[in-house]
Motif scaffolding. Sequence first.
Motif, PDB file in Angstrom:
ATOM      1  N   LEU A   1      -1.600  32.421 118.384  1.00 27.87           N
ATOM      2  CA  LEU A   1      -3.050  32.519 118.203  1.00 27.87           C
ATOM      3  C   LEU A   1      -3.467  33.854 117.600  1.00 27.87           C
ATOM      4  O   LEU A   1      -4.585  33.972 117.084  1.00 27.87           O
ATOM      5  N   LEU A   2      -2.602  34.855 117.648  1.00 31.60           N
ATOM      6  CA  LEU A   2      -2.918  36.128 117.007  1.00 31.60           C
ATOM      7  C   LEU A   2      -3.125  35.959 115.507  1.00 31.60           C
ATOM      8  O   LEU A   2      -3.798  36.774 114.871  1.00 31.60           O
ATOM      9  N   ASN A   3      -2.534  34.903 114.939  1.00 29.58           N
ATOM     10  CA  ASN A   3      -2.736  34.646 113.511  1.00 29.58           C
ATOM     11  C   ASN A   3      -4.198  34.349 113.200  1.00 29.58           C
ATOM     12  O   ASN A   3      -4.693  34.680 112.122  1.00 29.58           O
ATOM     13  N   PHE A   4      -4.905  33.714 114.139  1.00 32.82           N
ATOM     14  CA  PHE A   4      -6.321  33.430 113.927  1.00 32.82           C
ATOM     15  C   PHE A   4      -7.170  34.690 114.046  1.00 32.82           C
ATOM     16  O   PHE A   4      -8.308  34.717 113.585  1.00 32.82           O
ATOM     17  N   ILE A   5      -6.632  35.715 114.708  1.00 29.04           N
ATOM     18  CA  ILE A   5      -7.324  37.002 114.772  1.00 29.04           C
ATOM     19  C   ILE A   5      -7.049  37.806 113.507  1.00 29.04           C
ATOM     20  O   ILE A   5      -7.930  38.492 112.983  1.00 29.04           O
ATOM     21  N   ALA A   6      -5.822  37.706 113.000  1.00 28.21           N
ATOM     22  CA  ALA A   6      -5.478  38.407 111.763  1.00 28.21           C
ATOM     23  C   ALA A   6      -6.155  37.770 110.548  1.00 28.21           C
ATOM     24  O   ALA A   6      -6.459  38.449 109.567  1.00 28.21           O
ATOM     25  N   PHE A   7      -6.389  36.456 110.613  1.00 27.68           N
ATOM     26  CA  PHE A   7      -7.079  35.716 109.547  1.00 27.68           C
ATOM     27  C   PHE A   7      -8.227  34.955 110.201  1.00 27.68           C
ATOM     28  O   PHE A   7      -8.124  33.743 110.438  1.00 27.68           O
ATOM     29  N   PRO A   8      -9.333  35.622 110.531  1.00 29.29           N
ATOM     30  CA  PRO A   8     -10.357  35.052 111.417  1.00 29.29           C
ATOM     31  C   PRO A   8     -11.211  33.942 110.813  1.00 29.29           C
ATOM     32  O   PRO A   8     -11.899  33.241 111.544  1.00 29.29           O
ATOM     33  N   GLY A   9     -11.215  33.783 109.503  1.00 27.44           N
ATOM     34  CA  GLY A   9     -12.052  32.751 108.885  1.00 27.44           C
ATOM     35  C   GLY A   9     -11.226  31.738 108.135  1.00 27.44           C
ATOM     36  O   GLY A   9      -9.994  31.791 108.116  1.00 27.44           O
ATOM     37  N   THR A  10     -11.888  30.782 107.514  1.00 26.80           N
ATOM     38  CA  THR A  10     -11.209  29.771 106.724  1.00 26.80           C
ATOM     39  C   THR A  10     -10.784  30.373 105.387  1.00 26.80           C
ATOM     40  O   THR A  10     -11.627  30.783 104.593  1.00 26.80           O
TER      41      THR A  10
END
Length: 235
Positions: free
Chosen positions: A90-99
């Motif tokens: 889930l850290l990937n969604f923090i590193a790339f927070p948007g679409t």
Amino acid sequence: MSEFYRLIKSKNEPQMIPFLDIFGGVYLFAALYYHCSSLSTSVTKYIFIPYVAYIMLTFIIQLYAKRPDPIKCWAYSLLGQFYIALPFALLNFIAFPGTYTLYTPWLLMSFFIFIWTNDTGAFLVGITIGHHRLFERISPKKSWEGFVGGLIFSLIAAWVFSLFYDNFSLIQWLGLSLTISISSTFGDLCESLLKRTIHIKDSGHILPGHGGLLDRFDSVLLAAPAAYIYIQIFG
């Protein structure tokens, strides 16, 4: 994940196939990284197929293993995925927070800095004026004074971030720091409960004087999902 499955083995529980489970966890992280960072949808829609196949294989293997308690084998294999692999993924969604957004290092950096400042503040305040135990049954050394001190240190770090990165408002930064600090404390306590249940002091010895990697990153295991939820709703 290697340390986690070794701890389970030390409890003389039914044996899984650690290599397969570790591979599944690493693949989940890599797949989510590609999914979050890639601008191509033609490949990302297939990227999770091998991981779904791993989950299916985890169940099917027990048909042929002939172990006395296959339910525990399933449970421990999947626990490693949900407890360790998924939070790190889930850290990937923090590193790339948007679409389809570019890599956002300042947001990922803030995640770890909030954890470190919280731990540092909790330690300094706890050893100085800590008298009221936070969760004595699980972690006798943690105190309410240290918990509050960690929150204050984390809030100060959030204020500093707001001065340099205006992508979030001050309120958003403060909310993120509180979310990460509180959830990281629960993550620390949950890993302490795991070790206390198995009757061990450290998850490993790879870091002399500090224990294992699981001991160093236990806060991340609940802070990452909490930060992901916060950013998706309020960020």
